[in-house]
Design a protein around this motif. Structure first.
Motif, PDB file in Angstrom:
ATOM      1  N   ARG A 240       0.758  -1.352  -0.057  1.00 59.96           N
ATOM      2  CA  ARG A 240      -0.166   0.105  -0.036  1.00 59.96           C
ATOM      3  C   ARG A 240       0.864   1.121  -0.124  1.00 59.96           C
ATOM      4  N   PRO A 243       2.607   6.951   3.485  1.00 59.12           N
ATOM      5  CA  PRO A 243       4.060   7.972   3.787  1.00 59.12           C
ATOM      6  C   PRO A 243       4.517   7.143   5.134  1.00 59.12           C
ATOM      7  N   GLY A 246       2.758   1.675  10.891  1.00 58.27           N
ATOM      8  CA  GLY A 246       3.284   0.733  12.008  1.00 58.27           C
ATOM      9  C   GLY A 246       2.534  -0.489  12.113  1.00 58.27           C
TER      10      GLY A 246
ATOM     11  N   ALA B 408      -2.273   6.817   8.491  1.00 60.97           N
ATOM     12  CA  ALA B 408      -1.442   7.805   7.743  1.00 60.97           C
ATOM     13  C   ALA B 408      -2.007   7.500   6.204  1.00 60.97           C
ATOM     14  N   ILE B 409      -1.759   8.559   5.566  1.00 61.62           N
ATOM     15  CA  ILE B 409      -2.488   8.705   4.004  1.00 61.62           C
ATOM     16  C   ILE B 409      -1.322   9.604   3.188  1.00 61.62           C
ATOM     17  N   ILE B 482      -9.429   1.619   5.731  1.00 56.61           N
ATOM     18  CA  ILE B 482      -8.844   0.625   4.646  1.00 56.61           C
ATOM     19  C   ILE B 482      -9.238   0.841   3.125  1.00 56.61           C
ATOM     20  N   GLY B 485      -7.936   3.690   1.531  1.00 52.07           N
ATOM     21  CA  GLY B 485      -6.143   3.754   1.402  1.00 52.07           C
ATOM     22  C   GLY B 485      -5.262   3.993   2.426  1.00 52.07           C
ATOM     23  N   GLY B 486      -5.831   4.325   3.674  1.00 60.34           N
ATOM     24  CA  GLY B 486      -4.816   4.350   4.758  1.00 60.34           C
ATOM     25  C   GLY B 486      -4.208   2.953   5.246  1.00 60.34           C
ATOM     26  N   THR B 487      -3.627   3.175   6.283  1.00 55.57           N
ATOM     27  CA  THR B 487      -3.156   2.085   6.952  1.00 55.57           C
ATOM     28  C   THR B 487      -3.830   2.158   8.464  1.00 55.57           C
ATOM     29  N   ILE B 488      -4.158   0.761   8.867  1.00 54.26           N
ATOM     30  CA  ILE B 488      -4.922   0.562   9.932  1.00 54.26           C
ATOM     31  C   ILE B 488      -4.194   0.953  11.237  1.00 54.26           C
ATOM     32  N   THR B 489      -2.989   1.203  11.223  1.00 54.02           N
ATOM     33  CA  THR B 489      -2.421   1.872  12.009  1.00 54.02           C
ATOM     34  C   THR B 489      -1.029   2.489  11.919  1.00 54.02           C
ATOM     35  N   HIS B 490      -0.917   3.794  12.340  1.00 52.22           N
ATOM     36  CA  HIS B 490       0.573   4.237  12.016  1.00 52.22           C
ATOM     37  C   HIS B 490       1.375   4.088  13.171  1.00 52.22           C
ATOM     38  N   TYR B 502      -5.983  -5.134   9.014  1.00 52.04           N
ATOM     39  CA  TYR B 502      -4.390  -5.662   8.623  1.00 52.04           C
ATOM     40  C   TYR B 502      -4.341  -6.569   7.765  1.00 52.04           C
ATOM     41  N   GLN B 504      -6.686  -7.351   5.606  1.00 50.51           N
ATOM     42  CA  GLN B 504      -6.983  -6.798   4.373  1.00 50.51           C
ATOM     43  C   GLN B 504      -5.798  -5.742   3.512  1.00 50.51           C
ATOM     44  N   GLN B 505      -5.225  -5.050   4.628  1.00 49.67           N
ATOM     45  CA  GLN B 505      -4.044  -4.185   4.072  1.00 49.67           C
ATOM     46  C   GLN B 505      -2.808  -4.768   3.626  1.00 49.67           C
TER      47      GLN B 505
END
Lengths: 534, 534
Positions: A240, A243, A246, B408-409, B482, B485-490, B502, B504-505
């Motif tokens: 993905r 930027p 974690g 984060a995106i 998700i 387009g983000g992350t499930i955790t930064h 996670y 899926q990501q």
């Protein structure tokens, strides 16, 4: 105008170096080594090479993607290491790949991998072919039915540019200049200039954790990768675009540095920079190398983040025409698209003064446009940096052994490490090999916790034994690097040449973990056998 | 003086919050939610809890390291998420570990793992227990004979400090304050301050890819790790101390973020900073959040690298007592041990002005000592940052649902992403759950290619259904993150709570690769089952 022809046996274009410069190299080296008359080996011609017939027969469906043309097979036999060029001069191309493939799409690539997997052929991914560690050579043992060199040169598009996030989606097979010219249309740049820039590829940089332009912060390509698309024999992996994240161990970091053993990097989103408007550069002279090292350490820990911070020892500076042969020279530079950098440079020069650094006020060049104005010594050094691989080829023809070692070490260990490596190299040249030669050092990248020193060895080889002598020097220095706590490579990669020391460096259980990943993604071990993983 | 007693059911110390502040929270929340009379749930006492008898019997040789004391078992049942505290308030400790172990040496740890491996018990590594994602909870299914929570609190030494390279070798179980007090003797600091700093541990930060003090550059602990020592059921992995390397895929990066599933981080060499001498901070007011976002983007791409660059939306600023409830507020700060930062701040403020940012000259605070002088709004915000988890516990007792989402995106996707996540959260609160509540956002870290936004949800839960309502909100927002387009955790990690998203990501083949590493290092799957890997 006919397109320039690439050498199949060495660096770059056939006409890459003028006869005058060649003469100059011969003259300089003759003086340095006290040689009256060179016994020159001419470069090989295609007609001279005994090439084994290809062991593989192509299915109809792949023929349009593949070539068995001798020029292609010879061109794809080696990377560009000293060892490679020596063997080319010896007309030894016994490891030539059986077939060279040129996929034009990801679909082509998948078909090629499937075919290799089916017939148990080794698939060796070829980007720019600029490996100096035996990374693209088909020395694959006799377990395989043959070797296919898969050249990604047609996967060379900038697919998407995101001006807002300053990022672009780019295919792995693109070379430096083509990529930069596309990005320039957007006022952007990767600003990643390894010495191989002209020929090497984005995918190759990522696969080998190459080192670039910046002396601080984004030293490796690793930090410039936003996401990856990788084709493995078991399917595609696409990470993905983020930027920062974690979420579990970074998937990108598993493929960055995998050197073609876990998959083929067909695309990456990479982080770009705006083109610099403000630049300032200077060269600082230090009475001795260790004073320069102290200044460079201070700079690395200052939070000023110079884009250029290269410290050349006396020999290196002199070789590059940038010093008086006694002093160490620091090439210092800052660049920005956002702000003037006078304050940055002034503070950096203050740090240098603390350790005996001197500089002439005239030598500080500040520019506010994207001009090429650079301070004298810096400019001289850059030209010689770019020309170096061409000169190396000339030296090989003269019988001069030229090898480089690059590594990294923490600051607290540096002095002992440096002395140990220099001694090992000098010993290996004089005592073990009985040669006339010398070693120089520059620091190419600096981190707050340590430098990346880069050693260059030059020695007058005994004709016919160059490879054995190279091997003695390589082993002795590599052994010292590992024994004294360094890494076997900071940015040249592991390939086949660094394997013995890489195996000592990496933790045993980590090697097992990589093995298990390999089994999962490439169960028949067709990808680049011999590199990183057995 | 008796040592302060930790809560077994929530954040920090029993006396961590004064009755006055508690009253203030009740009053403020009552006003915000229009509540006349709170129906308060008192925190649980040990005596109230029905604790299952331990399923495991300890061998003689390990008894001195282990405890079945109810306080220890209860304290080690949960992390500190909203969901954890709610269940504690419900007196539900059904997932309590059977045994809590306190190894005092690496040898103890190895013995404990061997024992767990032999009897098929799950080994759950416990650092500070501050997980907010279900990372330390023994919800292990019925495959295991029981669960051992291995608390690393006695592996808490700073073993070695290298002043030259600014690095230290530190044990994984050390907490933030103890570590900093040892490093202060050397004038050094990790300068890594997650909200959990007081209780969380170095090993925990590394295992979860925690996010710290710096808004730019070294945002995650990842970048501060020089090398690791990890104990796995198959043996130790120790990586080489290197400032930078290009030797194969980074072994450190495989363990950073592995969340106790691949091994236990017993030691790390970490990169330190000198303690700042020069500081400058300011708060800038923006007419609306998106103007602030544009300014923050410009700052993130400027090469100025502010250490603090937090943008609070109107609601967030107001909640923190740092805004007028209409404007967005940017907390901006620079710090250095090397140089004055006036030029940096002036240029940063210029960037802010371009997007409508205003600030009072008086609010710029510059100091030249390691004083605590900070600009007003910045100081207010910091205090509320540190106190927040205590306040959260009070709110849980009142029946208020408090949850945070951090992600984060890339910048180009941010506006659509932000609107989508806000809408999903608001919908989930009002329409799905039928609750009174709101969502606020701040940007905590910024990268040149995108921000890390952090969302806080507060809603007045229906008594008895808080977990179901939390679940609805959590699912709706996570799904939006998700999908957009983000992350499930930064920086909060994956744990058990983020697993569905996670999964899926991450790319499917990467999941298989991690599986294969797990099999190699932990063949019986005893380490933290349910987290990251099945």
């Amino acid at each position: 105008m006919a397109p320039r022809k690439l050498k199949f046996w060495g660096w770059g274009y056939e006409d890459g170096l003028s006869p005058q410069v060649q003469k100059h190299v011969e003259f300089t080296m003759a003086e340095r080594f006290g040689v009256n008359q060179w016994e020159k080996t001419p470069p090989p011609t295609i007609e001279e090479i005994q090439l084994q017939p290809s062991r593989l027969s192509l299915p109809q469906s792949l023929q349009h993607l593949c070539s068995v043309d001798p020029f292609e097979r010879l061109s794809h036999t080696y990377g560009k290491s000293y060892r490679d060029v020596v063997r080319a001069f010896r007309r030894d191309f016994s490891n030539a790949p059986d077939i060279v493939a040129f996929p034009r799409t990801e679909g082509d690539l998948i078909n090629l991998l499937e075919w290799c997997d089916g017939i148990n052929a080794a698939a060796i991914i070829y980007g720019g072919g600029t490996s100096v560690v035996g990374g693209v050579e088909a020395s694959i043992g006799d377990h395989y039915s043959g070797a296919v060199s898969i050249d990604l040169k047609y996967l060379n598009q900038v697919l998407e540019v995101d001006d807002i996030s300053r990022a672009a989606r780019i295919q792995g097979g693109i070379r430096g200049p083509a990529m930069e010219s596309r990005l320039k249309e957007h006022g952007l740049s990767l600003r990643f200039y390894p010495q191989s820039f002209e020929f090497s590829t984005l995918g190759g940089w990522i696969a080998t954790r190459a080192g670039g332009h910046f002396a601080t912060l984004h030293t490796h390509i690793d930090d410039l990768v936003e996401s990856l698309r990788v084709i493995t024999p078991k399917g595609a992996v696409e990470t993905r675009r983020l930027p920062g994240s974690g979420a579990g161990p970074s998937p990108d970091r598993l493929f960055i540095g995998s050197e073609g053993t876990l998959g083929i990097i067909t695309e990456a989103w990479v982080r770009l920079q705006e083109r610099p408007i403000y630049r300032t550069s200077s060269s600082v002279i230090f009475p001795d190398f260790q004073s320069g090292v102290k200044a460079v350490r201070k700079l690395s820990q200052s939070g000023l983040y110079p884009s250029n911070c290269r410290l050349l020892d006396a020999g290196e500076a002199s070789d590059a025409g940038a010093g008086d042969g006694k002093s160490a020279v620091l090439m210092l530079g800052f660049e920005s698209h956002d702000h003037l950098l006078d304050i940055w440079m002034l503070r950096a020069l203050e740090c240098c003064r603390e350790y005996g650094g001197t500089y002439s006020q005239d030598a500080i060049k500040t520019s506010q446009k994207d001009s090429t104005a650079r301070a004298g010594a810096v400019e001289t050094w850059r030209n010689s940096f770019i020309q170096a691989p061409y000169l190396r080829d000339v030296m090989v023809g003269l019988g001069v052994i030229v090898e480089t070692f690059e590594t990294a070490i923490t600051w607290n260990q540096f002095e002992e490490f440096h002395n140990g490596v220099m001694e090992a190299a000098q010993n290996a040249i004089r005592e073990i090999s009985g040669l006339n030669g010398w070693v120089t050092c520059r620091i190419t990248h600096v981190y707050p916790d340590g430098p990346a020193p880069y050693y260059t060895v030059k020695a007058l080889g005994k004709r016919g034994s160059e490879l054995e002598q190279w091997d003695e020097i390589k082993s002795a220095v590599s052994e010292a690097i590992i024994r004294l706590g360094g890494t076997i490579t900071h940015h040249h990669a592991v390939g086949r040449d660094h394997r013995p020391w890489y195996d000592q460096q990496r933790p045993q259980l980590y090697a097992s973990a990589l093995q298990s990943v390999k089994k999962t993604l490439d169960p028949n071990y067709i990808l680049n056998p011999g590199v990183l993983i057995d």
